[in-house]
Design an enzyme around this catalytic site. Structure first.
Site, PDB file in Angstrom:
ATOM      1  N   CYS A  65      -6.204 -20.939  35.856  1.00 32.44           N
ATOM      2  CA  CYS A  65      -7.580 -20.866  36.348  1.00 32.44           C
ATOM      3  C   CYS A  65      -8.523 -20.100  35.433  1.00 32.44           C
ATOM      4  O   CYS A  65      -9.718 -20.026  35.710  1.00 32.44           O
ATOM      5  CB  CYS A  65      -7.588 -20.240  37.744  1.00 32.44           C
ATOM      6  SG  CYS A  65      -6.463 -21.061  38.879  1.00 32.44           S
ATOM      7  N   HIS A 115     -14.422 -14.069  39.688  1.00 33.17           N
ATOM      8  CA  HIS A 115     -13.465 -15.164  39.873  1.00 33.17           C
ATOM      9  C   HIS A 115     -13.500 -15.576  41.342  1.00 33.17           C
ATOM     10  O   HIS A 115     -13.567 -16.759  41.652  1.00 33.17           O
ATOM     11  CB  HIS A 115     -12.073 -14.705  39.448  1.00 33.17           C
ATOM     12  CG  HIS A 115     -11.071 -15.806  39.408  1.00 33.17           C
ATOM     13  ND1 HIS A 115     -11.223 -16.929  38.610  1.00 33.17           N
ATOM     14  CD2 HIS A 115      -9.889 -15.970  40.056  1.00 33.17           C
ATOM     15  CE1 HIS A 115     -10.186 -17.729  38.773  1.00 33.17           C
ATOM     16  NE2 HIS A 115      -9.363 -17.185  39.644  1.00 33.17           N
ATOM     17  N   GLU A 129     -10.063  -7.961  42.747  1.00 34.34           N
ATOM     18  CA  GLU A 129     -11.242  -7.996  41.877  1.00 34.34           C
ATOM     19  C   GLU A 129     -12.268  -6.948  42.298  1.00 34.34           C
ATOM     20  O   GLU A 129     -12.952  -6.361  41.450  1.00 34.34           O
ATOM     21  CB  GLU A 129     -11.856  -9.390  41.873  1.00 34.34           C
ATOM     22  CG  GLU A 129     -12.690  -9.651  40.638  1.00 34.34           C
ATOM     23  CD  GLU A 129     -13.072 -11.112  40.468  1.00 34.34           C
ATOM     24  OE1 GLU A 129     -13.714 -11.421  39.452  1.00 34.34           O
ATOM     25  OE2 GLU A 129     -12.733 -11.944  41.330  1.00 34.34           O
ATOM     26  N   LYS A 189     -17.586 -20.197  43.920  1.00 31.52           N
ATOM     27  CA  LYS A 189     -16.543 -20.930  44.640  1.00 31.52           C
ATOM     28  C   LYS A 189     -16.858 -21.077  46.126  1.00 31.52           C
ATOM     29  O   LYS A 189     -16.255 -21.913  46.803  1.00 31.52           O
ATOM     30  CB  LYS A 189     -15.193 -20.255  44.420  1.00 31.52           C
ATOM     31  CG  LYS A 189     -14.696 -20.343  42.978  1.00 31.52           C
ATOM     32  CD  LYS A 189     -13.355 -19.669  42.803  1.00 31.52           C
ATOM     33  CE  LYS A 189     -12.821 -19.822  41.388  1.00 31.52           C
ATOM     34  NZ  LYS A 189     -13.548 -18.998  40.386  1.00 31.52           N
ATOM     35  N   HIS A 211     -12.752 -24.065  44.181  1.00 31.08           N
ATOM     36  CA  HIS A 211     -12.080 -23.563  42.986  1.00 31.08           C
ATOM     37  C   HIS A 211     -11.730 -24.745  42.093  1.00 31.08           C
ATOM     38  O   HIS A 211     -10.813 -25.512  42.401  1.00 31.08           O
ATOM     39  CB  HIS A 211     -10.823 -22.798  43.387  1.00 31.08           C
ATOM     40  CG  HIS A 211     -10.174 -22.058  42.254  1.00 31.08           C
ATOM     41  ND1 HIS A 211     -10.631 -22.123  40.962  1.00 31.08           N
ATOM     42  CD2 HIS A 211      -9.088 -21.235  42.223  1.00 31.08           C
ATOM     43  CE1 HIS A 211      -9.864 -21.383  40.184  1.00 31.08           C
ATOM     44  NE2 HIS A 211      -8.925 -20.832  40.928  1.00 31.08           N
ATOM     45  N   PHE A 216      -3.187 -17.726  37.195  1.00 31.21           N
ATOM     46  CA  PHE A 216      -1.755 -17.587  37.474  1.00 31.21           C
ATOM     47  C   PHE A 216      -1.030 -17.212  36.178  1.00 31.21           C
ATOM     48  O   PHE A 216      -1.296 -17.775  35.116  1.00 31.21           O
ATOM     49  CB  PHE A 216      -1.188 -18.904  37.996  1.00 31.21           C
ATOM     50  CG  PHE A 216      -1.423 -19.162  39.460  1.00 31.21           C
ATOM     51  CD1 PHE A 216      -2.102 -18.266  40.259  1.00 31.21           C
ATOM     52  CD2 PHE A 216      -0.944 -20.338  40.050  1.00 31.21           C
ATOM     53  CE1 PHE A 216      -2.312 -18.521  41.611  1.00 31.21           C
ATOM     54  CE2 PHE A 216      -1.144 -20.605  41.393  1.00 31.21           C
ATOM     55  CZ  PHE A 216      -1.828 -19.691  42.177  1.00 31.21           C
TER      56      PHE A 216
END
Length: 428
Positions: free
Chosen positions: A179, A318, A329, A350, A355, A414
């Site tokens: 991502c 993110h 975050e 998002k 996403h 990831f």
């Protein structure tokens, strides 16, 4: 080694770095085709998330997704042959890149194309053809698998096809960091220009995320929300967030050295002033809880441009809408900015577009560039009730007349991959 050689070697290594500017941007997103469409949708706080068809919901146990609306490759301008030979993620990459290259308005016939890079990635590549040809293999036999299966599916084919399309002969490769793919591709292109390896680059990320095998895999992982209300499905930093909404699309930017852009009279949109990239060394899917890796990435990005956390105008997070990511975050922002963390606006696109996986970092960098260029910050769609464990400032209305020295665009992938792009309004 004689003194002359030592001096020459030192001079080469200490060559001054170059400023890097954005001169073109393109987007394909759940908002539709085009950067302007994406920006207007985000500033309005409109959600592009839609319910899946009832049979899809029953089959995959997933209720919502964020598809590129009404997409048809033929209507988008591809021939029948191209629609078969280009995976969906490559099609998205081409559409976004065509827009970015058109806006940059570079006369490629007068360019040294050996110094024009193409750094473009995908988090998971051509999953639809992977799924289709796997079925062919197991139902019709190996001889029936398409001979173009591999060169259609592999994630480097966005970069490969784009370089062929425009004749770009500089560095040509993808970076695949799940991502954070889009952000890492832009960051690497920035570094190539900054340190003089190339003069210009096309960079970004693309994903075809909404397909059966991806819905199944992410759904079984427990990462996707099961919320039925599309207005509440993706709500980053909200106390009631329950997982991310899978999306798709592509983001592309044209980067140039400032000297190269000025020499041809280019319109400069914004400047990339720093890039940070770190690893968590912690877990294959979960971020390190303190956000230490993300903190270091943000510190690196700010420091490279000569900024501190006191200069930070806003954070394009993110912000996946998963319980763990948003909490981590938030902790990272506090680790970066201390008490000021509560004052810094934090937005996540998002909430509106879901996403978009490998495309996310590129789309978010585009939005961040527009934010600093227009002195505005989009709201986070879906956010309604603050989470005490995410003690950050999340705007629910668009912020306008809000000048900034620098903003950060974060991407976390990831595998523990952290990327942070520092983007500033362009100034002479």
């Amino acid at each position: 080694m004689n003194e002359e050689m030592k001096s020459a070697g030192t001079d080469t290594k200490m060559a001054p770095v170059r400023r890097v500017v954005i001169t073109g941007m393109g987007a394909v997103s759940p908002a539709g085709l085009g950067v302007e469409t994406l920006w207007d949708t985000l500033m309005e706080g409109t959600s592009c998330i839609r319910e899946l068809e009832p049979e899809e919901q029953e089959r995959f146990g997933v209720t919502v997704a964020a598809r590129v609306p009404n997409y048809d490759p033929l209507e988008a301008g591809f021939t029948k042959k191209e629609s078969r030979r280009f995976s969906r993620f490559v099609q998205y990459a081409i559409l976004a890149s065509d827009e970015a290259m058109a806006q940059a308005n570079i006369d490629l016939e007068n360019e040294d194309l050996t110094r024009f890079a193409c750094i473009f990635g995908s988090g998971i590549g051509g999953m639809e053809i992977f799924e289709h040809e796997s079925v062919v293999l197991n139902t019709k036999g190996p001889k029936r698998v398409s001979p173009l299966f591999i060169p259609t599916m592999i994630p480097n084919m966005a970069a490969g096809n784009l370089s062929i399309r425009y004749g770009l002969k500089g560095d040509c490769f993808p970076i695949v960091t799940a991502c954070s793919t889009g952000a890492h591709c832009i960051g690497e292109a920035y570094r190539l220009i900054r340190h003089g390896y190339v003069d210009a680059a096309l960079a970004g990320g693309a994903e075809e995320g909404v397909n059966p095998i991806s819905l199944s895999g992410f759904g079984n992982l427990g990462a996707i929300t099961k919320e039925q209300d599309v207005t509440k499905a993706s709500r980053p930093f909200d106390v009631n967030r329950s997982g991310f909404v899978i999306g798709e699309g592509a983001g592309a930017v044209v980067l140039e050295s400032l000297e190269h852009a000025k020499a041809r009279g280019a319109h400069i949109i914004a400047e990339i002033t720093g890039f940070g990239s770190t690893g968590d060394a912690y877990h294959i899917t979960a971020p390190e809880p303190s956000g230490e890796g993300a903190i270091r990435a943000m510190q690196q990005a700010l420091a490279e441009g000569g900024f501190t956390a006191d200069d930070l105008g806003h954070l394009n997070a993110h912000g996946t809408s998963t319980p763990v990511n948003d909490k981590t975050e938030s902790a990272a922002l506090h680790g970066l900015a201390g008490a000021r963390a509560k004052e810094i606006p934090v937005t996540s696109i998002k909430g509106a577009v879901g996403h978009t996986l490998g495309a996310a970092g590129a789309l978010e960098a585009i939005v961040t560039a527009l934010s600093v260029a227009n002195a505005a910050v989009p709201p986070t769609a879906g956010f309604a009730e603050a989470d005490p464990e995410c003690d950050v400032r999340v705007p629910t209305e668009a912020m306008r007349d809000y000048p900034q020295k620098v903003a950060l665009s974060n991407s976390l992938g990831f595998g523990g991959h952290n990327a942070s792009l520092a983007i500033s309004p362009y100034q002479e």
